[in-house]
Write a protein that holds these residues in place. Structure first.
Motif, PDB file in Angstrom:
ATOM      1  N   ILE A   6       5.540  -4.961  -9.194  1.00  0.00           N
ATOM      2  CA  ILE A   6       5.318  -5.478  -7.845  1.00  0.00           C
ATOM      3  C   ILE A   6       5.996  -4.574  -6.813  1.00  0.00           C
ATOM      4  CG2 ILE A   6       5.915  -7.355  -6.267  1.00  0.00           C
ATOM      5  CD1 ILE A   6       3.623  -8.128  -8.024  1.00  0.00           C
ATOM      6  N   ALA A   7       7.230  -4.182  -7.106  1.00  0.00           N
ATOM      7  CA  ALA A   7       7.993  -3.355  -6.165  1.00  0.00           C
ATOM      8  C   ALA A   7       7.335  -2.008  -5.943  1.00  0.00           C
ATOM      9  CB  ALA A   7       9.417  -3.163  -6.687  1.00  0.00           C
ATOM     10  N   GLU A   8       6.880  -1.373  -7.003  1.00  0.00           N
ATOM     11  CA  GLU A   8       6.224  -0.067  -6.887  1.00  0.00           C
ATOM     12  C   GLU A   8       4.949  -0.171  -6.070  1.00  0.00           C
ATOM     13  OE1 GLU A   8       7.554   2.156 -11.023  1.00  0.00           O
ATOM     14  OE2 GLU A   8       5.863   0.770 -11.042  1.00  0.00           O
ATOM     15  N   ARG A   9       4.193  -1.213  -6.304  1.00  0.00           N
ATOM     16  CA  ARG A   9       2.937  -1.377  -5.566  1.00  0.00           C
ATOM     17  C   ARG A   9       3.197  -1.623  -4.080  1.00  0.00           C
ATOM     18  NH1 ARG A   9       0.470  -5.975  -9.179  1.00  0.00           N
ATOM     19  NH2 ARG A   9      -1.176  -6.038  -7.577  1.00  0.00           N
ATOM     20  N   LEU A  10       4.229  -2.402  -3.769  1.00  0.00           N
ATOM     21  CA  LEU A  10       4.570  -2.638  -2.364  1.00  0.00           C
ATOM     22  C   LEU A  10       5.052  -1.360  -1.688  1.00  0.00           C
ATOM     23  CD1 LEU A  10       6.475  -6.054  -2.601  1.00  0.00           C
ATOM     24  CD2 LEU A  10       4.343  -5.659  -1.343  1.00  0.00           C
ATOM     25  N   ASP A  11       5.871  -0.588  -2.388  1.00  0.00           N
ATOM     26  CA  ASP A  11       6.441   0.616  -1.797  1.00  0.00           C
ATOM     27  C   ASP A  11       5.399   1.697  -1.541  1.00  0.00           C
ATOM     28  OD1 ASP A  11       9.094  -0.074  -1.402  1.00  0.00           O
ATOM     29  OD2 ASP A  11       9.669   0.410  -3.451  1.00  0.00           O
ATOM     30  N   ASP A  12       4.346   1.724  -2.340  1.00  0.00           N
ATOM     31  CA  ASP A  12       3.350   2.782  -2.222  1.00  0.00           C
ATOM     32  C   ASP A  12       2.185   2.441  -1.296  1.00  0.00           C
ATOM     33  OD1 ASP A  12       4.825   4.343  -3.902  1.00  0.00           O
ATOM     34  OD2 ASP A  12       3.700   3.835  -5.714  1.00  0.00           O
ATOM     35  N   LEU A  13       2.199   1.239  -0.725  1.00  0.00           N
ATOM     36  CA  LEU A  13       1.116   0.855   0.184  1.00  0.00           C
ATOM     37  C   LEU A  13       1.195   1.600   1.511  1.00  0.00           C
ATOM     38  CD1 LEU A  13       1.075  -3.037  -0.235  1.00  0.00           C
ATOM     39  CD2 LEU A  13      -0.807  -1.492  -0.789  1.00  0.00           C
ATOM     40  N   PRO A  14       0.060   1.852   2.149  1.00  0.00           N
ATOM     41  CA  PRO A  14       0.086   2.286   3.550  1.00  0.00           C
ATOM     42  C   PRO A  14       0.409   1.086   4.437  1.00  0.00           C
ATOM     43  CG  PRO A  14      -2.174   1.975   2.837  1.00  0.00           C
ATOM     44  CD  PRO A  14      -1.313   1.763   1.609  1.00  0.00           C
ATOM     45  N   PHE A  15       0.684   1.350   5.694  1.00  0.00           N
ATOM     46  CA  PHE A  15       0.969   0.261   6.635  1.00  0.00           C
ATOM     47  C   PHE A  15      -0.354  -0.370   7.049  1.00  0.00           C
ATOM     48  CE2 PHE A  15       1.994  -1.607  10.771  1.00  0.00           C
ATOM     49  CZ  PHE A  15       3.173  -2.275  10.455  1.00  0.00           C
ATOM     50  N   THR A  16      -0.526  -1.657   6.756  1.00  0.00           N
ATOM     51  CA  THR A  16      -1.793  -2.348   6.985  1.00  0.00           C
ATOM     52  C   THR A  16      -1.656  -3.421   8.068  1.00  0.00           C
ATOM     53  OG1 THR A  16      -1.331  -4.098   5.380  1.00  0.00           O
ATOM     54  CG2 THR A  16      -2.290  -2.059   4.520  1.00  0.00           C
ATOM     55  N   ARG A  17      -2.786  -4.064   8.355  1.00  0.00           N
ATOM     56  CA  ARG A  17      -2.752  -5.161   9.327  1.00  0.00           C
ATOM     57  C   ARG A  17      -1.881  -6.313   8.827  1.00  0.00           C
ATOM     58  NH1 ARG A  17      -8.552  -7.051  11.213  1.00  0.00           N
ATOM     59  NH2 ARG A  17      -8.824  -7.143   8.933  1.00  0.00           N
ATOM     60  N   LYS A  18      -1.829  -6.500   7.526  1.00  0.00           N
ATOM     61  CA  LYS A  18      -0.974  -7.562   6.989  1.00  0.00           C
ATOM     62  C   LYS A  18       0.496  -7.232   7.196  1.00  0.00           C
ATOM     63  CE  LYS A  18      -4.017  -9.749   3.605  1.00  0.00           C
ATOM     64  NZ  LYS A  18      -3.850 -11.101   4.185  1.00  0.00           N
ATOM     65  N   HIS A  19       0.866  -5.967   7.045  1.00  0.00           N
ATOM     66  CA  HIS A  19       2.234  -5.577   7.377  1.00  0.00           C
ATOM     67  C   HIS A  19       2.521  -5.842   8.853  1.00  0.00           C
ATOM     68  CE1 HIS A  19       1.819  -2.996   3.695  1.00  0.00           C
ATOM     69  NE2 HIS A  19       3.086  -3.365   3.547  1.00  0.00           N
ATOM     70  N   ARG A  20       1.543  -5.513   9.691  1.00  0.00           N
ATOM     71  CA  ARG A  20       1.726  -5.714  11.128  1.00  0.00           C
ATOM     72  C   ARG A  20       1.904  -7.199  11.441  1.00  0.00           C
ATOM     73  NH1 ARG A  20      -2.681  -3.539  12.657  1.00  0.00           N
ATOM     74  NH2 ARG A  20      -1.830  -1.439  12.755  1.00  0.00           N
TER      75      ARG A  20
END
Length: 468
Positions: free
Chosen positions: A7-21
């Motif tokens: 889970i941590a690796e997948r979160l760390d490797d994501l681009p910044f998305t609308r959900k992050h915003r």
């Protein structure tokens, strides 16, 4: 066949998305509402000094009782966030201080106001470290520091809103301060948005045996990322690989990873509070507690009293509020510069430079008397001080593993709030002993001590969070 990614690796490797915003904005608005409440009390104290004739001691007590609540709330909030979840505690704290602030509009004397300000502080103190922990656990590793500084920048938005309310609403009538308190009840409504519109931290869910719920949330972020242009996704995939390889590495490097895990994870016989003072973590805990204490003392000692100090210097209530509004506007560029530098210079260097800038600005502000010089040095103090706050909130959650992150961040903030209790009570004594020159000279010393303590921290620029 390669092992499935965590889970941590997948979160760390994501681009910044609308959900992050959405996570950043939803949390940031709560943060701004916090700042609005804290900022409003400085204007309300100045107004009540004139309307109710309260003494400087009573004014200091009104400010300090809120910070007493914040000290208790910060420690409890972190513990509760590690036990019950980040989002849940975040929403509850917004509800508590929103209701207490709104009720403050109805008070008729100092005693009831003191009781309500304590509960306001309880909610405020618990919310701030929980929010920074919450957002940091969603943020991709390569931009995590920048995102937390942007979150902290919402503080400047809220404090500016407080300055605008202080300038236009508080002096407008005898009940202006009551209307200001009424506006401070907005967080109670926003708590519903936080509770129902924002997801829980997948890192926290994964650490509490709720992997299926964590998977659903991470998958939704990945689905959102898949909609982005290919160039954006590729850019997100290029950070340095040591992020995950170093996730469990110790700052000292002297002990084995297994020993570090045992030290960091709370067990049935070792509480979370004991965990942050384990051999692995005690050095960084001591350093971050010193930084939090010194920054709280200097910041709240200065900014809670600036409107009243200007009134005592001979400026009218409206004029002193106007000066404070202009000074406050320098907070946003301070955050912007810190947000850029924190991923270029790293956490420690950025934090220490902004603290030294705060120290110099404090000395200058305390010694000038001309209007232009007051505004210029006050803006410099705002710029450097709030940039330092942004870096401080970015580095604090990164010092601890996930199982202790809320506790570590909350306890540091709670210890710092002790200084924010002391500072408003100390300022009248310092002013009486040596005027603004002595007062801001003392603040400068605290900034210098904080700058020195930053070098006891661990800088995790570009690295993954420790998910033990």
């Amino acid at each position: 066949m390669s092992e499935p990614r965590s889970i941590a690796e997948r979160l760390d490797d994501l681009p910044f998305t609308r959900k992050h915003r959405r996570v950043l904005t939803g949390s940031g608005i709560g943060w701004a509402l916090d700042a609005m409440d804290v900022g409003l009390i400085s204007f309300i104290i100045a107004a009540l000094t004139q309307q109710w004739g309260i003494s400087s001691g009573e004014a200091g007590l009104i400010a300090s009782i809120g910070f007493l609540g914040m000290a208790i709330g910060a420690s409890l909030g972190g513990l509760l966030a590690d036990r019950f979840g980040r989002r849940q505690v975040f929403a509850i704290t917004l509800l508590i201080y929103g209701i207490a602030t709104g009720a403050s509009a109805l008070v008729g004397g100092v005693a009831v106001l003191l009781v309500l300000r304590f509960f306001v502080g309880l909610g405020l103190g618990a919310e701030l470290p929980v929010a920074s922990t919450y957002v940091s656990e969603f943020a991709p590793a390569r931009i995590r520091g920048r995102i937390i500084v942007i979150l902290e920048a919402f503080w400047a938005v809220g404090w500016t809103a407080a300055a605008l309310i202080g300038y236009f609403v508080v002096p407008a009538s005898d009940d202006g301060w009551r209307w200001a308190f009424a506006l401070g009840a907005i967080p109670a409504v926003w708590a519903l948005v936080v509770r129902w519109a924002l997801p829980e931290s997948p890192r926290w869910l994964g650490g509490h045996g709720r992997a299926a719920e964590a998977e659903v949330i991470v998958a939704s972020f990945e689905a959102e990322a898949a909609k982005l242009p290919a160039a954006t996704i590729q850019a997100a995939a290029t950070p340095a690989p040591p992020a995950h390889a170093q996730a469990a590495e110790k700052a000292s490097g002297a002990d084995s990873a297994a020993a570090g895990t045992a030290a960091a994870r709370p067990t049935a016989s070792a509480s979370r509070l004991a965990g942050i003072w384990s051999r692995e973590l005690r050095g960084r805990t001591l350093a971050i507690w010193i930084v939090w204490f010194c920054v709280n003392f200097a910041y709240y000692g200065a900014f809670i009293w600036i409107p009243s100090i200007l009134v005592d210097a001979g400026f009218s209530l409206v004029r002193s509020f106007g000066f404070t509004l202009i000074i406050t506007l320098a907070q946003l560029p301070g955050y912007a510069v810190a947000a850029w530098l924190i991923e270029v210079w790293g956490r420690r260097l950025t934090l220490s430079v902004f603290l030294i800038g705060s120290a110099v600005s404090a000395i200058l502000f305390g010694t000038v008397h001309a209007e232009g010089a007051i505004i210029a040095t006050g803006m410099a103090l705002s710029f450097f001080n709030l940039g330092a706050w942004g870096a401080l909130y970015a580095v604090t959650p990164e010092l601890y593993p996930t199982s202790l992150r809320g506790t570590g961040a909350g306890s540091a903030a709670g210890f710092g709030r002790i200084a924010s209790i002391i500072a408003p009570l100390t300022v009248p004594l310092l002013l009486a002993a040596g005027g603004s020159g002595l007062t801001f000279g003392v603040f400068s010393i605290f900034f210098v001590v904080a700058a020195a303590a930053t070098w006891g921290l661990v800088d995790r620029k570009g690295q993954a969070l420790d998910d033990r």
